[in-house]
Scaffold this active site. Structure first.
Site, PDB file in Angstrom:
ATOM      1  N   ASP A 144      -6.245   1.615  12.525  1.00  0.00           N
ATOM      2  CA  ASP A 144      -7.463   0.840  12.269  1.00  0.00           C
ATOM      3  C   ASP A 144      -8.338   0.729  13.500  1.00  0.00           C
ATOM      4  O   ASP A 144      -9.559   0.583  13.402  1.00  0.00           O
ATOM      5  CB  ASP A 144      -7.101  -0.541  11.729  1.00  0.00           C
ATOM      6  CG  ASP A 144      -6.622  -0.406  10.303  1.00  0.00           C
ATOM      7  OD1 ASP A 144      -5.442  -0.066  10.103  1.00  0.00           O
ATOM      8  OD2 ASP A 144      -7.451  -0.559   9.375  1.00  0.00           O
ATOM      9  N   GLN A 166       0.828  -1.212   0.000  1.00  0.00           N
ATOM     10  CA  GLN A 166       0.000   0.000   0.000  1.00  0.00           C
ATOM     11  C   GLN A 166       0.865   1.265   0.000  1.00  0.00           C
ATOM     12  O   GLN A 166       0.438   2.302  -0.509  1.00  0.00           O
ATOM     13  CB  GLN A 166      -0.920   0.017   1.230  1.00  0.00           C
ATOM     14  CG  GLN A 166      -2.053  -0.997   1.192  1.00  0.00           C
ATOM     15  CD  GLN A 166      -1.677  -2.300   1.871  1.00  0.00           C
ATOM     16  OE1 GLN A 166      -0.506  -2.690   1.899  1.00  0.00           O
ATOM     17  NE2 GLN A 166      -2.653  -2.976   2.438  1.00  0.00           N
TER      18      GLN A 166
HETATM   19  O1  MRU Z   1      -5.221  -3.413   5.032  1.00  0.00           O
HETATM   20  P1  MRU Z   1      -5.454  -1.962   4.771  1.00  0.00           P
HETATM   21  O2  MRU Z   1      -4.789  -1.472   3.530  1.00  0.00           O
HETATM   22  O3  MRU Z   1      -6.915  -1.587   4.845  1.00  0.00           O
HETATM   23  O4  MRU Z   1      -4.745  -1.226   5.993  1.00  0.00           O
HETATM   24  C1  MRU Z   1      -4.868   0.154   6.111  1.00  0.00           C
HETATM   25  C2  MRU Z   1      -4.103   0.743   7.222  1.00  0.00           C
HETATM   26  O5  MRU Z   1      -3.486   0.071   8.012  1.00  0.00           O
HETATM   27  C3  MRU Z   1      -4.218   2.235   7.390  1.00  0.00           C
HETATM   28  O6  MRU Z   1      -3.059   2.767   7.940  1.00  0.00           O
HETATM   29  C4  MRU Z   1      -5.394   2.557   8.323  1.00  0.00           C
HETATM   30  O7  MRU Z   1      -6.555   1.867   7.922  1.00  0.00           O
HETATM   31  C5  MRU Z   1      -5.681   4.007   8.364  1.00  0.00           C
HETATM   32  S1  MRU Z   1      -6.329   4.622   6.842  1.00  0.00           S
HETATM   33  C6  MRU Z   1      -6.655   6.272   7.060  1.00  0.00           C
END
Ligand code: MRU
Length: 331
Positions: free
Chosen positions: A224, A183
């Site tokens: 999260d 990501q």
């Molecule tokens: O698995 P993902 O790509 O959904 O994980 C996302 C993250 O860990 C982000 O840092 C978190 O959701 C914050 S997004 C503003």
């Protein structure tokens, strides 16, 4: 600055659809998906076509509209809420829609639209509160993607960077690649470049070297789920980055809206951590990178203890861990 719109509801409650940018295909291809039934919506969340805690909260809110108009009732709402377990924003949004709208899709759409607008406003406020941390000429490190692609607005961790840029400051960002699903390399680097911000991608294991080199004075990450004591679940690798930051006296801030704080979790041990498919580690795309069938440990998130976190950048200002519980109680 061109900040992508990750989520858009088009149409009415009876026949509209949630339009998303399929994040699994970025940056190579920008493909929009129209999600109009519950199976497609839950699948898009589960396979990270839409991802990032606030974005999946907003997607879940619109998912309620879709589930209710399909006549799936409580069971449909539960399916949406369970699409991914760690980001509390998802269940928070579904619960909020359920309370506001009962099982009426029309009222559900009104509440989902409110949640969408509130998230956009929260991002802007997080940006305004966090921007003073971003000083002219400094280096900033971030992990995963907590930007516009992960929210309904300008992001959480990246919002202070966008506002600092609007205020005329220039700075250099190091984006952790973020194995296994990249990501950071695919999404953070993409959106920061689109915005004209100086960004350098590093593999996750290079962060300690970048810190030792003195190239970074600030770390900002998203979240999260944040427990009452400040322990924070975020993308796997955040904990390691926080340890490396502590070793080099670099403050690490967590940027998140109130919807990411969970008053039902006393500490990090209470946060459910999503385990993902082993093939995410045995392959990079279609290319096999580990022996077929080898054992794999693939948690999507880790928990950074509150003592490694310098502060929480929220829509109501920067909080310390001890302030979280009173703030959530409205004191
Ligand atoms: O698995 P993902 O790509 O959904 O994980 C996302 C993250 O860990 C982000 O840092 C978190 O959701 C914050 S997004 C503003």
């Amino acid at each position: 600055m061109a900040i992508p719109k990750t989520l858009q509801w088009r149409g009415d409650a009876a026949s509209g659809a949630l339009h998303i940018i399929d994040q699994t295909l970025l940056p190579a291809r920008r493909v929009e998906l129209a999600l109009a039934d519950t199976d497609a919506l839950v699948d898009a969340i589960a396979r990270l076509a839409v991802r990032g805690a606030p974005a999946i909260g907003v997607a879940g809110a619109y998912g309620c509209v879709i589930a209710l108009r399909q006549g799936l009732g409580e069971a449909g709402l539960e399916r949406v809420a369970n699409a991914r377990p760690t980001a509390v924003n998802l269940r928070w949004a579904v619960t909020r829609v359920r309370h506001a709208a009962g099982l009426d899709p029309q009222r559900a759409l009104a509440e989902a639209t409110r949640i969408h607008a509130e998230d956009e406003a929260s991002c802007a406020a997080i940006g305004a509160h966090g921007a003073p941390l971003v000083r002219q000429g400094m280096g900033v490190i971030t992990h995963c993607n907590a930007g516009a692609l992960a929210t309904a607005g300008m992001g959480t961790a990246l919002a202070p960077l966008y506002v600092a840029q609007q205020q005329g400051r220039s700075f250099r960002v190091f984006a952790d690649e973020t194995r296994p699903l990249l990501q950071g390399a695919r999404l953070t680097a993409f959106e920061l470049r689109e915005a004209g911000i100086d960004v350098t991608v590093i593999a996750d294991n290079m962060a300690p070297t970048v810190l030792r080199n003195g190239w970074v004075q600030l770390a900002v990450v998203g979240a999260d789920r944040i427990a009452l004591n400040g322990d924070t679940a975020n993308k796997i690798g955040t904990f390691g980055l926080a340890l490396a930051c502590r070793a080099h006296n670099v403050p690490l801030y967590v940027a998140a809206p109130r919807s990411t704080f969970d008053a039902g979790c006393a500490g990090g041990a209470d946060i459910p951590i999503e385990q993902r498919n082993a093939d995410e580690l045995r392959r990079i795309g279609p290319v096999q990178t580990a022996p077929e069938g080898v054992a794999v440990f693939n948690p999507a998130f880790d928990v950074t203890p509150a003592e490694l976190i310098a502060g929480y950048i929220t829509e109501d200002g920067i909080k310390q861990a001890a302030q979280i519980a009173p703030w959530l109680r409205g004191q």
